[in-house]
Write an enzyme that holds these catalytic residues in place. Structure first.
Site, mmCIF file in Angstrom:
data_model
loop_
_atom_site.group_PDB
_atom_site.id
_atom_site.type_symbol
_atom_site.label_atom_id
_atom_site.label_comp_id
_atom_site.label_asym_id
_atom_site.label_seq_id
_atom_site.Cartn_x
_atom_site.Cartn_y
_atom_site.Cartn_z
ATOM 1 N NE ARG A 1 -3.265 -0.026 2.990
ATOM 2 C CZ ARG A 1 -3.651 0.277 4.227
ATOM 3 N NH1 ARG A 1 -3.362 -0.540 5.237
ATOM 4 N NH2 ARG A 1 -4.289 1.401 4.477
ATOM 5 N NE ARG B 1 -10.417 3.992 7.317
ATOM 6 C CZ ARG B 1 -10.581 3.696 6.029
ATOM 7 N NH1 ARG B 1 -11.788 3.448 5.550
ATOM 8 N NH2 ARG B 1 -9.551 3.624 5.216
ATOM 9 N N GLY B 2 -8.478 7.238 8.314
ATOM 10 C CA GLY B 2 -7.354 8.035 7.841
ATOM 11 C C GLY B 2 -6.031 7.451 8.284
ATOM 12 C CG ASN B 3 -2.455 9.393 6.869
ATOM 13 O OD1 ASN B 3 -2.534 10.136 7.839
ATOM 14 N ND2 ASN B 3 -2.236 9.852 5.638
ATOM 15 C CB VAL B 4 -0.305 7.161 11.600
ATOM 16 C CG1 VAL B 4 0.240 7.638 12.944
ATOM 17 C CG2 VAL B 4 -0.433 5.641 11.593
ATOM 18 C CB THR C 1 -5.232 11.756 8.822
ATOM 19 O OG1 THR C 1 -4.612 12.036 7.568
ATOM 20 C CG2 THR C 1 -6.647 12.316 8.811
ATOM 21 N NE ARG C 2 -6.792 6.120 11.767
ATOM 22 C CZ ARG C 2 -7.347 4.924 11.930
ATOM 23 N NH1 ARG C 2 -7.493 4.434 13.143
ATOM 24 N NH2 ARG C 2 -7.754 4.222 10.897
ATOM 25 C CB CYS D 1 -10.401 -6.830 10.911
ATOM 26 S SG CYS D 1 -11.122 -6.239 9.365
ATOM 27 C CB SER E 1 -0.422 4.407 4.082
ATOM 28 O OG SER E 1 0.075 3.203 4.635
ATOM 29 C CB THR F 1 -10.654 4.009 18.274
ATOM 30 O OG1 THR F 1 -10.190 2.760 17.745
ATOM 31 C CG2 THR F 1 -11.997 3.763 18.957
ATOM 32 C CE LYS G 1 -3.740 -3.555 13.132
ATOM 33 N NZ LYS G 1 -4.723 -2.918 12.255
ATOM 34 C CG ASP G 2 -4.762 -4.687 7.728
ATOM 35 O OD1 ASP G 2 -5.521 -4.438 8.682
ATOM 36 O OD2 ASP G 2 -3.920 -3.889 7.288
ATOM 37 N NE ARG H 1 -8.356 -4.761 18.978
ATOM 38 C CZ ARG H 1 -7.575 -3.870 19.582
ATOM 39 N NH1 ARG H 1 -7.469 -3.863 20.901
ATOM 40 N NH2 ARG H 1 -6.898 -2.981 18.875
ATOM 41 N NE ARG H 2 -6.766 0.211 18.821
ATOM 42 C CZ ARG H 2 -6.299 0.333 17.595
ATOM 43 N NH1 ARG H 2 -7.010 0.978 16.669
ATOM 44 N NH2 ARG H 2 -5.129 -0.180 17.244
#
Length: 328
Positions: free
Chosen positions: A25, A161-164, A166-167, A259, A27, A139, A95-96, A143-144
């Site tokens: 990917r 949502r979004g990349n690290v 962005t969050r 997931c 990102s 989040t 995990k994906d 799960r979280r």
């Protein structure tokens, strides 16, 4: 062997192997962890590796993980490219991956795992317990969401949502972002890999928030027919990490969950009376946090999958299916 498989191992005029093409990917996190695997592979084998960027459904969608529903949204396009021979190997966040194997592909290596725990990034350096009731915490993982609600801290959970980066920008006090949240929860591994671990205000104890199955681990795939690449990738294998994630994902698979389900599982290797053994913990939590079932089990590394299935059976006997359905 296909023509593409032959190309991956054919010598150049200079006598060295042609570069292996690694699908990833685009990102920052995906490219960083893929480059780390590429560098490790070249160091171990002398074979150069080049990254090939691939856009996935998960990257293009603005929906939350729960809304997208199906597993594999971050890996399907990369797997298609691998099967088509457009790339020679792929690196995924383990995990994906769907728990079912993909025909024609082999999971050739599981490198050493990063810290699998979740991490809090909060305004003013606060910890989870210091955030006042009503604080907005972001989040995208059910799960979280479930486990945070189960703590009973009175937090408002906001889907994101979004990349690290962005969050992170959404946390109040961050430069250049909207700052509409008091905190976000992310995987510590991802923050560490891209050098953002200085933003962490608390690493969450698994007793509070148990990690996702295979969180922090990478999965390196290639075509089953490509014996040479499989052999090269095998040099990156970490047997302890593989045993841990096999146990965790066997739990997930036996629960018939993906997931987007509020399932957590975390295995560690500890020294037992007869040598190294796995200590596996797992939980299923209602999305509204009203109830949960937790369990643990120990066993030899060689029995990792059986250990995961056994623990899942225990959770099912104690009502895990009803909890996974709660709040849907």
């Amino acid at each position: 062997m296909t023509a593409t498989d032959a190309q991956a191992t054919a010598p150049t005029a200079a006598g060295s192997a042609l570069p292996l093409r690694l699908g990833t990917r685009a990102s920052v996190l995906a490219r960083t962890q893929s480059q780390a695997v590429a560098d490790a592979l070249t160091a171990a084998t002398g074979v150069p590796v080049e990254l090939v960027l691939i856009s996935t459904e998960g990257d293009r969608s603005q929906a939350t993980i729960a809304q997208m529903g199906s597993t594999g949204v971050f890996v399907a396009a990369i797997r298609r490219a691998l099967l088509a021979g457009d790339v020679d190997l792929a690196v995924h966040s383990y995990k994906d991956l769907p728990t079912a194997p993909e025909p024609g592909l082999s999971l050739a290596a599981v490198p050493p795992r990063e810290d699998p725990r979740d991490a809090l990034v909060a305004r003013d350096g606060l910890t989870l317990g210091e955030l006042p009731p009503g604080s907005r915490i972001g989040t995208g993982a059910p799960r979280r969401v479930a486990q945070l609600r189960a703590l009973g801290l009175g937090l408002e959970i906001v889907p994101i949502r979004g990349n690290v980066d962005t969050r992170l920008s959404r946390v109040a006090g961050s430069t250049g972002g909207p700052g509409d949240l008091d905190a976000v929860v992310l995987a510590r591994a991802g923050l560490s890999r891209i050098g953002r671990d200085d933003r962490i205000t608390e690493t969450l104890d698994p007793l509070q928030v148990l990690p996702a199955p295979a969180q922090g681990a990478l999965a390196v795939e290639c075509r089953t027919s490509d014996a040479r690449t499989r052999e090269l990738l095998g040099r990156l294998e970490d047997t302890s990490t593989r045993a841990c994630v096999v146990a965790e994902r066997a739990t997930l698979a036996a629960l018939e969950a993906g997931c987007s389900a509020p399932v957590a599982a975390y295995a560690e290797v500890a020294e037992g009376e007869a040598g190294p053994e796995l200590y596996l913990r797992a939980s299923v939590t209602a999305l509204d946090g009203s109830d949960s079932v937790r369990g643990s089990s120990t066993g030899p590394l060689a029995a990792a999958a059986a250990l995961g299935r056994s623990l899942a059976a225990e959770l099912l006997d104690r009502g895990a299916v009803e909890l996974m359905a709660a709040g849907e």
